[in-house]
Design an enzyme around this catalytic site. Structure first.
Site, PDB file in Angstrom:
ATOM      1  CE  LYS A  54      -1.252   2.448   2.927  1.00 38.87           C
ATOM      2  NZ  LYS A  54      -0.840   3.826   3.352  1.00 38.87           N
ATOM      3  CB  THR A  81       7.331   2.766  -0.368  1.00 37.59           C
ATOM      4  OG1 THR A  81       6.723   3.948  -0.684  1.00 37.59           O
ATOM      5  CG2 THR A  81       6.724   1.616  -1.083  1.00 37.59           C
ATOM      6  CG  ASN A 119      -0.598  15.385  -0.036  1.00 38.99           C
ATOM      7  OD1 ASN A 119      -0.752  14.582   0.866  1.00 38.99           O
ATOM      8  ND2 ASN A 119      -0.150  15.064  -1.229  1.00 38.99           N
TER       9      ASN A 119
END
Lengths: 386, 386
Positions: free
Chosen positions: B165, B176, B381
């Protein structure tokens, strides 16, 4: 100050605005710092040679709209030609001229236009006009960057004036695109070099817009020595502070003009073990895309700040760490309850944001300046050459 | 492979989807690598302790929706409790369980929900379903990441299966976010550790979405030893290639799913003096926001690529450098004439972009994977926690 300038619209910039600046002054002590990027632009490679040989210079020539970087041997020859043309136009030696370029990378300079521009600018010298000079060296800048201040040493006045350009590709090392500071004090070169290093480290080398280091970054300070003020050991700190004031204002203007930026963010790291540690941590926060997008979104997401601290791999004891966003204490050894809505309002309502991080492991500090990362940065940079 | 799994919707994820995964297998040789971020999440700190003591494990528990990072002593105790609850539910020792969390930083885990979720998942074990397992560990992922392959050694079949993921906060070191690979070969731990380092360096540690290193990155490989294939010195390279194949596919999926990414970009650096040099240069390109926005804008702006190379401060002789974008030679010691429109079309029409940089100073190479940087990254974000 006896600094003359000339500008021209040579047709290098697509906008058709001023793109040549010639500055002429009496042979002067100077100090220069350049990018450390190993793809240094041709004018940077050329200037480094001049700087290794010359104690004084008396002219600066700048073109905007073309960086003359990645242009190989032909680029280097063109940089030297720019010095030659300027020297001939002004009636001085080629070795007294520093050359600078800024703009798009990888395209050879249109030398016919450059030659005409330098000759036009040199033949129409006028008193130094900071705004016009800043305009002639600008590229993607949204506003022109200049600042000046005076100082008093033993009742004698001296002046410090500066211009700068830069908005994207802003990151140490070095300066940040182009910045020039002029002063009229009498000073020797070793002292000026020392002050330059001190000031540049805390200003142009402590800002970041996008973490990308330009091939052309250059900073020059020129001291004409025309005033009655003589810099010596007892007053050099005072003089350095004045230079720092001008450099810091210029550096902050560059960050404020960060491509697409809506906020100037001041990151203060306190209680570090060493200056170097404080700087690395402040820089890691300043470079974090996740932090910068959170700032754009007015999101007091302290986790991204501490994650950026951790990314330095410095063995911080986070149980000793305190983190403030403005006046809001967000973290003190552990997550704290705080008013998220109010903290978000603070981000929304202020153009200048302050972050204070206390590491609890020493006495040293460093301040780094950055901006937020928004849609506009993508827009500006996704379509620059094509 | 005798790997059982259970999932639950514990209510940790705001979406209400699966957020607990329990994996159960026979006591197995394993190898694990974790983030180097010094704000390591509580489960990472806990797992490092387990790994230093245990040669074999038999269960993995993962929650998504909450990273349990930046959560201090309480967070550490909660990670240990997750191991305890899992062990009790499965009837094994606590020391045989590795614990993982992924999601928002800085919020304590809702332990009641976590406990219920683990118990539900553990009481409904089923055969390993890679897609469902990948779904249960996902957060901002746009698609679920899994891959499997088989190999043949002396006519005996072995299997390698993996799930992962991750979409944002993707950068070495380490893996990661989360990735798990299972295989049924018989192998000793030192050999598995050696292969893990080799594979992770060239896969999960050679990808970047945004240069931000997570506090929770973890990679685990588990070898159950159920097959008749025994790994020894003569066949370990072949086995390593199979693990590499699975790891690389998973790693590339993560980059393809880079928040807002429209392109997977493969950066090959050739003719470097050392592997380390090749890697540093490839990484510098992969991390450049200016390069990544140019790719988003389908702009064959090679100047930004070479500027990123120069930013490493490695003393490259650019007169020896060749740069290809796909089949287009853009630079060969100097700027070349090339069909900008066609090169831009290549960028526009392909989801996988290839860049080849020849340094002309050695024999070593490295490949790094990254994605472009577009509006969507900012959107995702700028508003993650609030």
């Amino acid at each position: 100050m006896n600094i003359k300038m000339g500008v021209a619209k040579a047709g290098i910039k697509p906008s058709g605005d001023y793109d040549i600046l010639v500055l002429k002054f009496p042979p002067s002590v100077y100090s220069a710092v350049f990018t450390k990027n190993s793809l240094a632009a041709a004018p940077v490679i050329y200037d480094r040679l001049v700087c290794s040989l010359q104690d004084k210079i008396s002219a600066i020539v700048v073109n905007s709209g073309n960086a003359n970087a990645g242009t190989g041997q032909e680029g280097f020859e063109n940089a030297e030609k720019m010095a030659q043309i300027t020297a001939e136009s002004l009636g001085i030696d080629k070795e007294e001229v520093l050359v600078f370029s800024t703009g798009v990378i990888g395209v050879q300079l249109p030398m016919d236009k450059v030659k005409d521009g330098i000759e036009t600018a040199s033949s129409s010298l006028q008193e130094l006009d900071l705004e016009l000079a800043a305009r002639a060296i600008s590229t993607t800048d949204a506003f022109y960057k200049y600042y000046e201040t005076n100082g008093l040493i033993e009742d004698k006045v001296f002046t410090v004036k500066g211009i700068a350009k830069g908005a994207g590709m802003i990151h140490p090392n070095m300066a940040t695109m182009l910045a020039y500071i002029f002063t009229d004090v009498k000073i020797d070169k070793p002292t000026l070099d020392q002050i330059t290093k001190l000031v540049v480290d805390r200003t142009f080398n402590s800002i970041s817009v996008d973490g990308c280091e330009s091939t052309n970054d250059s900073f020059v300070i020129v001291a004409t020595g025309e005033s009655d003020v003589e810099i010596n050991d007892s007053n050099k700190l005072y003089f350095a502070k004045k230079v720092y004031e001008v450099a810091l204002e210029l550096a902050k203007m560059i960050v404020k003009d960060g491509e697409g930026a809506t906020k100037l963010i001041e990151i203060n790291v306190h209680q570090a073990f060493s200056k170097d540690e404080a700087r690395k941590i402040a820089e890691s926060i300043a470079l974090s895309n996740l932090f910068k997008t959170a700032m754009f979104g007015n999101d007091p997401n302290w986790g991204r700040i501490l994650a950026a601290v951790g990314q330095t791999h410095i063995g911080i004891d986070f149980s000793q760490v305190k983190l403030y966003l403005g006046d809001f204490l967000l973290y003190s050894g552990q997550p704290l309850e705080f008013d998220k809505k109010q903290a978000s309002e603070y981000l929304k309502n202020n153009k200048e944001i302050r972050i204070d991080l206390y590491l609890g492991r020493g006495e040293e500090e460093w301040t780094y300046y950055t901006c937020d990362l928004g849609y506009k940065y993508v827009e500006i940079n996704a379509e620059y050459t094509t």
